[in-house]
Design a protein around this motif. Structure first.
Motif, short mmCIF file in Angstrom:
data_model
loop_
_atom_site.label_atom_id
_atom_site.label_comp_id
_atom_site.label_asym_id
_atom_site.label_seq_id
_atom_site.Cartn_x
_atom_site.Cartn_y
_atom_site.Cartn_z
N ARG A 91 0.84 -1.21 0.00
CA ARG A 91 0.00 0.00 0.00
C ARG A 91 0.87 1.25 0.00
NH1 ARG A 91 -3.34 -1.83 3.70
NH2 ARG A 91 -2.42 -0.81 5.49
N ASP A 188 13.86 15.14 1.78
CA ASP A 188 13.68 16.19 2.79
C ASP A 188 13.42 15.56 4.15
OD1 ASP A 188 14.19 18.44 1.25
OD2 ASP A 188 12.16 18.47 0.43
N ILE A 191 10.27 13.16 6.28
CA ILE A 191 9.10 12.66 5.54
C ILE A 191 9.13 11.13 5.47
CG2 ILE A 191 7.61 12.96 3.53
CD1 ILE A 191 9.06 15.55 2.89
N LEU A 316 -0.45 14.84 10.57
CA LEU A 316 -1.11 14.73 9.27
C LEU A 316 -1.41 13.27 8.94
CD1 LEU A 316 1.19 17.28 7.45
CD2 LEU A 316 -1.22 17.64 8.01
N PHE A 317 -0.54 12.37 9.37
CA PHE A 317 -0.75 10.93 9.16
C PHE A 317 -1.73 10.33 10.17
CE2 PHE A 317 3.71 10.29 7.08
CZ PHE A 317 3.19 10.61 5.84
N LEU B 436 2.96 20.42 0.70
CA LEU B 436 3.30 19.12 1.28
C LEU B 436 2.24 18.66 2.29
CD1 LEU B 436 5.26 16.74 1.69
CD2 LEU B 436 6.38 18.08 3.47
N GLU B 437 1.84 19.57 3.18
CA GLU B 437 0.90 19.16 4.22
C GLU B 437 -0.41 18.67 3.62
OE1 GLU B 437 0.54 21.66 7.58
OE2 GLU B 437 2.72 21.62 7.95
N LEU B 440 0.14 15.23 2.17
CA LEU B 440 0.21 14.19 3.21
C LEU B 440 -1.18 13.85 3.75
CD1 LEU B 440 3.47 15.05 5.21
CD2 LEU B 440 3.19 13.56 3.23
N LYS B 441 -2.02 14.90 3.88
CA LYS B 441 -3.40 14.66 4.34
C LYS B 441 -4.14 13.76 3.35
CE LYS B 441 -4.77 18.81 6.71
NZ LYS B 441 -5.53 20.06 6.54
N THR B 444 -2.93 10.17 3.24
CA THR B 444 -3.41 9.46 4.44
C THR B 444 -4.85 8.97 4.24
OG1 THR B 444 -1.98 10.80 5.84
CG2 THR B 444 -3.81 9.70 6.93
N TRP B 447 -4.56 5.93 1.93
CA TRP B 447 -4.03 4.75 2.65
C TRP B 447 -5.10 4.19 3.59
CZ3 TRP B 447 1.10 7.65 4.14
CH2 TRP B 447 2.03 7.52 3.10
N ASN B 448 -5.74 5.08 4.33
CA ASN B 448 -6.73 4.61 5.30
C ASN B 448 -7.91 3.91 4.62
OD1 ASN B 448 -5.06 5.67 7.24
ND2 ASN B 448 -6.41 7.36 7.83
N ALA B 453 -0.96 3.98 -2.51
CA ALA B 453 -0.68 5.34 -2.95
C ALA B 453 0.72 5.79 -2.54
CB ALA B 453 -1.72 6.28 -2.36
N GLU B 454 1.26 6.72 -3.31
CA GLU B 454 2.58 7.25 -3.01
C GLU B 454 2.57 8.77 -3.07
OE1 GLU B 454 6.52 4.88 -4.11
OE2 GLU B 454 5.27 5.22 -5.85
N MET B 456 5.81 11.96 -3.08
CA MET B 456 7.26 12.12 -3.09
C MET B 456 7.75 12.64 -1.75
SD MET B 456 8.85 12.92 -6.66
CE MET B 456 9.17 11.39 -7.49
N LYS B 459 9.67 18.35 -0.21
CA LYS B 459 8.69 19.39 0.10
C LYS B 459 8.09 19.96 -1.18
CE LYS B 459 10.29 21.19 4.52
NZ LYS B 459 11.17 22.22 5.09
#
Lengths: 520, 520
Positions: A91, A188, A191, A316-317, B436-437, B440-441, B444, B447-448, B453-454, B456, B459
Motif C-alpha cells: 500500500r 527532505d 518525511i 497529518l498521518f 506538502l501538508e 500528506l493529508k 493518508t 491509505w486509510n 498510494a505514493e 514524493m 517538500k
C-alpha cells in the motif's frame, strides 16, 4: 566398505571419549548450565551416531536448539500475518528484494558491535569464509552499494540467525523471521521517517494485538545529552548501551553500571537520569530546545528540531495517539545515526511470560516489555560498503514478527473458531464400491476448472470416512457419485454443515460449486 | 582497543602469508582452475580485511559464490511463478509446513549417497553440530517421524543448499529454491503417484514454458533389469548411478564406465543397453511383462504392473499426452524405492546454454536436457528416522523452480511488456509549492481507505519529476492538488497513459480510484 565403516566407528568412539572429558571438565569447573548443556548435547549426538547396543541407528529426533518446525496450523496463521504486513508495505508502494541466507564473513564484520559474537559462521570447507545473515539491514546496505542504487523503497521478509539464548515460549528463537521496510535516498527531513511510523501504526492496528505505544528518540539527542552531562566522547557508545537497558532494569541499577563499571562520575550519571525519565510529545521537544543545558549542544538541537518536524507529519498521518517522545529509548545496534523508534504492546498479559524456558533461561527474561517493532535512521551504513565511501541515507523499520506469531497462536488456541489449513472447496466421494475411475474423472473436471478438490487415495473408502475427512478439514461441499447418479447424469451435492443434499446436473456442477464457495 | 586492532592486523598478515603459500603451491602443482580460484578468492578476502594502503576498508562487494540477489523485477517474476505453483498445490488440497534452514548434521548423514560431500556444514561454535539442508525431503521425513505423523499431503517452498559447481547462467546455484509436494500415507497403489504427475502436468502447462515430456520409470524395474542382465547385487546402486548419466552422455561412454570403471561384463552391459533404449507407454509395460528375461524378475514384474496401473489413472487425469515410460531414467538420489519421474522441456533453445559459466565451467555442462521437475516414491526414508523403524510410504515431486525463473526472466527481457515491481494505484502530486501538508493529508485518506498510494519525499518536487516517476513505475493515476482544487474541494485526476485530466470531488475520489483500477 565394511572396513571403512569400522574405521568410522573407531573415530566416533575416540570423539566420544574426548567429548566426555570436555563435559567432565566443565562440570568440575562448575561452568554455566548453558555451556554444560551444549556439550552434553554434542556428546549425545556422537553417541547416537554410533548407534545403540541393538545395532540400530538411534537418531536424536529434534530440530536444532532455538529453532522450530511450523506445522500446517502455524503456517496458516503465518500466512495471514504475512498477508497483512505485505499488504501494508505494498500500500505504501514498496518493491521487494531477496538476498542469500549467508554473506561473506567480512560483509558482516564490524556492523553489530558487541552482538557480533552471536553470528553463525559456516565451516571452512575450502572456499570463501561465510556467515549466516544476522539481520536484513546489513545485506540491504551491501546490496545498495554493490549495485550503486541511490534510492529505493523496499521490503524484505526473510529468516535471520542469531546464536542467542533462545526463550522460545516467548517467541525468541535462533532462527526467526524479520519483516523489514526501508527507504533509501536523499530526501527532505523526516518525511520518510514519518512514513515508517505510519506503517508501524497501520500494521499493529490491523493485526489487532491490543493497545500499543511507539517510543521515539534520536541518536543525536542522546549524544548531545551525553555531551552536556559531561560524558567523555569515547564513552558515548558504551553509556548508550547502558541506557538501552532501562527497559529491563530500574534506573538505580543502570546508574550503578554507569558509575561502577563504566567509570562515569556520579554527577554525570544523575544528570542523565533526569533526562532519561522524560516522556512527551512535540511540547517536550520544544521545552528541551529551551533547556539551558541541552540547548548548548548543536547536535541535540538538530535532533530536537527534527522531532518537532516529525510530530507535525505524524499529525497529518493521524498517528500521534500512539507515539511518545521518550528520552530513555537508546536501541542496541551501532549503525543508527538519527531518529530511532520502538513499538511495544502495552496490554498486560497479552504475551506469555513463562520464566522457565527449556534451557533454564535467566529470570531477567521474564521482565518483558513486548517490543514488536523497531528501527531508525542509518545514514552511514551503505557508505561503509562503498569503495569511495559514498553515503546513501536510509531509514527503516523491522516488524518483530515471531512475537506476533506467538500472540496470534495463543489467540487461536483460546478461540473456538477452527483454523483451516487447506482451501479445498469440495470432496469427490461415493457410497458404492468400484467407482474410483468415475471419481477420478470427476475430480479431473473440477481441477481443470480451477476448483480446489480432493478425492481419497483408496479404491473403495467408506462414505463415513470420506465425510469425516470433510468435517475434520472444514471442506464445505461433497459431490457424491453412485450408479444412479451416473445414469441420470447428475451428482448428489451435499452441504457438510447442514447435511442438506441436492441433485445437480454434471453440466451445472462447476458453477454451483463456485456459487456456494465464492465467499471462501 | 588500539592494541587489539594491531594484534588483529598482525594475525591477518600472517594468514595472508600462509594463504599465499597455499596458492603458490597449487599453481606449482597445476591444480584445477576451480581449486585455485577458490583459494585466490580466500586470499583476496583476507587482503580486503586488512584494508588497502590508503587505510580505507576495501570490501569485496559480492554475494557468496553460487548465490545471487533478486532485484525487484526478478522478485515480481518469482512472485508470479510461486503464485501459479502454490495455486496448483492448493487446488490439490495440500497443507504447508516449514522447517529450519539447518538440521542436526546427523539428520542428513547417510541419506544422499555420493552427494553428501556437497553438504554445507556450520562451524562448530560450541553447540550442536549443524548443516544446511540439502533438500526438503529429508527434513520432511524427519518432521513426520518426530511428530509421529502417518498421513499428510503437504507442500514446502524453501531454499536448499549444495556446494556444487554453480552454472548460474543456466539457473544452477548453490542456494536455490525447491518447491516440493508430497503425499505420505498408506494408500492404494499408484493413486497418489498419478496425482503427482497430474500436478507436474498442470504446473508446466500453466507456466507456459513450451512443450515438455514427463519420463517415468520404477526403481524396481531398474533393479529387476540389473538382476536379469547379470549385474551382481552389490553393484546395483553404482550401476544405477551410471545409467543416470544417460541424459548427459551417449550410451557408448556410459557402457565404457560400466565395463572399465565399475567392472561389469561386456555382455551384461550390452543387455542393459538394449533395455535402456526402450521408451513407450502402457504397451511397453505390457510387452516387457511378456519379455522372457525381464519376466523372470518378480521385482521387475511388480514395477511393470504398477506402471500399467499408473497409465490407467493418468488417462483418467487426461495427462498421457506428455508422459512416457522410459527405461533409461534412473535419478541420482539413494532414497527412491518405487516409481520415479522427471520432466524435461523439449523445445530447443528455450534455455540459455552459455558454455562459459563465470567459473569456467566444463564444456559438458552445455549438454542440457532442461529438467524442470522430478520426484518419486520413497517408502523407506521416514522409517530411517523412527526409533522403531516404522515405515510411512511417501511419494512426491519437486519443481525445479530456478530453471523456471531463468526461462521466465529471459522471456521477460525479450518481451516489450514492462514488468511492474509495485502495485501503486495513484500518486499524490502538486504543481505548486508549499502543498506538502495537503498532500500528506490526502495520501493518508487514501491509505486509510486501503488504496495503494505514493507521495514524493520532497517538500516541493517538480510536477514533471512526479509524472516521470509514474511513467517509470507504471502508476496509472495521479491526484494533482493545487490552490484552486483545494478551494473547490476537488482533485485533478490525471490518467497517466492518456494524459486525460478530470476534476473529481474529494468525497468521490476513493470510489473513482477503485473504479478505474479494479482490473489491476
Amino acid at each position: 566398505m565394511k572396513k571403512k565403516a569400522m574405521e568410522d566407528k573407531a573415530q566416533i568412539q575416540e570423539a566420544i571419549k574426548v567429548q566426555g572429558e570436555v563435559v567432565r571438565k566443565l562440570k568440575a569447573e562448575k561452568a554455566s548450565r548453558e555451556q554444560i548443556d551444549e556439550e552434553v548435547s554434542k556428546l549425545l549426538q556422537l553417541k547416537a551416531q554410533l548407534g545403540g547396543d541393538d545395532g540400530k541407528n538411534q537418531f536424536v529426533l529434534k530440530t536444532p536448539k532455538g529453532t522450530r518446525d511450523y506445522n500446517p496450523k502455524q503456517m496458516a496463521i503465518r500466512e495471514k500475518v504475512f498477508n497483512t504486513i505485505v499488504g501494508c508495505f505494498k500500500r505504501h508502494g514498496a518493491e521487494t528484494i531477496d538476498t542469500p541466507v549467508f554473506e561473506l564473513k567480512e560483509t558482516l564484520t564490524g556492523k553489530y558491535g558487541e552482538d557480533s559474537k552471536l553470528i553463525y559462521d559456516l565451516k571452512d570447507q575450502g572456499g570463501e569464509l561465510l556467515a549466516l545473515r544476522y539481520d536484513l539491514t546489513v545485506p540491504f546496505a551491501r546490496y545498495l552499494a554493490m549495485n550503486k542504487i541511490t534510492n529505493i523503497k523496499r521490503y524484505h521478509i526473510a529468516k535471520v540467525y542469531r546464536r542467542d539464548n533462545p526463550a522460545m515460549t516467548r517467541g525468541r528463537y535462533r532462527e526467526f523471521y524479520q519483516c523489514d521496510f526501508d527507504i533509501a535516498g536523499q530526501y527532505d527531513a523526516m518525511i520518510p521517517d514519518a512514513e515508517c511510523l505510519k506503517i508501524v501504526h497501520e500494521i499493529l492496528s490491523e493485526l489487532d494485538l491490543g493497545d500499543f505505544r511507539i517510543k521515539v528518540n534520536d541518536r543525536r539527542i542522546l549524544d548531545g545529552m551525553f555531551a552536556v552531562c559531561g560524558v567523555p566522547d569515547d564513552k558515548f557508545r558504551t553509556i548508550c548501551s547502558t541506557v538501552d537497558k532501562l527497559d529491563k532494569m530500574p534506573w538505580e541499577e543502570v546508574k550503578k553500571e554507569m558509575v561502577n563499571e563504566k567509570g562515569l562520575s556520579e554527577e554525570a550519571a544523575d544528570q542523565i537520569g533526569e533526562y532519561v525519565s522524560m516522556q512527551g510529545g512535540m511540547d517536550l521537544a520544544e521545552r528541551l530546545l529551551q533547556d539551558q543545558k541541552m540547548s548548548q549542544s548543536k547536535l541535540a538541537c538538530a535532533g530536537l528540531s527534527d522531532i518537532k518536524l516529525l510530530f507535525t507529519y505524524l499529525q497529518l498521518f493521524q498517528v500521534t495517539d500512539k507515539v511518545v517522545f521518550d528520552l530513555s529509548l537508546a536501541r542496541g545496534l551501532d549503525y543508527y545515526t538519527g531518529i530511532i523508534y520502538e513499538a511495544v504492546l502495552t496490554q498486560a498479559g497479552v504475551a506469555p511470560v513463562t520464566t522457565e524456558a527449556q534451557n533454564g533461561a535467566a529470570a531477567e527474561e521474564s521482565v518483558s516489555v513486548g517490543s514488536v517493532a523497531g528501527g531508525g535512521r542509518y545514514d552511514g551504513l551503505v557508505g561503509m560498503f562503498d569503495p569511495k565511501g559514498r553515503k546513501v541515507p536510509c531509514v527503516g523499520v523491522s516488524i518483530g514478527i515471531e512475537r506476533v506469531f506467538s500472540i496470534m497462536e495463543q489467540k487461536a488456541e483460546a478461540s473456538t473458531e477452527k483454523i483451516r489449513t487447506t482451501e479445498v472447496q469440495i470432496m469427490v466421494a461415493s457410497a458404492q464400491k468400484n467407482l474410483l475411475e468415475e471419481k477420478l474423472k470427476l475430480v479431473t473436471e473440477l481441477w481443470n476448472a480451477g476448483i480446489k478438490a480432493e478425492v481419497m487415495y483408496k479404491k473403495n473408502p467408506k462414505l463415513l470416512s470420506q465425510l469425516q475427512h470433510c468435517e475434520e478439514s472444514g471442506i464445505p461441499l461433497v459431490a457424491i457419485l453412485g450408479e444412479q447418479e451416473l445414469k441420470d447424469g447428475v451428482v448428489k451435492l451435499r452441504v457438510v454443515a447442514t447435511r442438506e443434499e441436492v441433485d445437480i446436473s454434471r453440466a451445472a456442477l462447476i458453477d454451483e460449486v463456485w456459487r456456494r464457495t465464492s465467499a471462501a
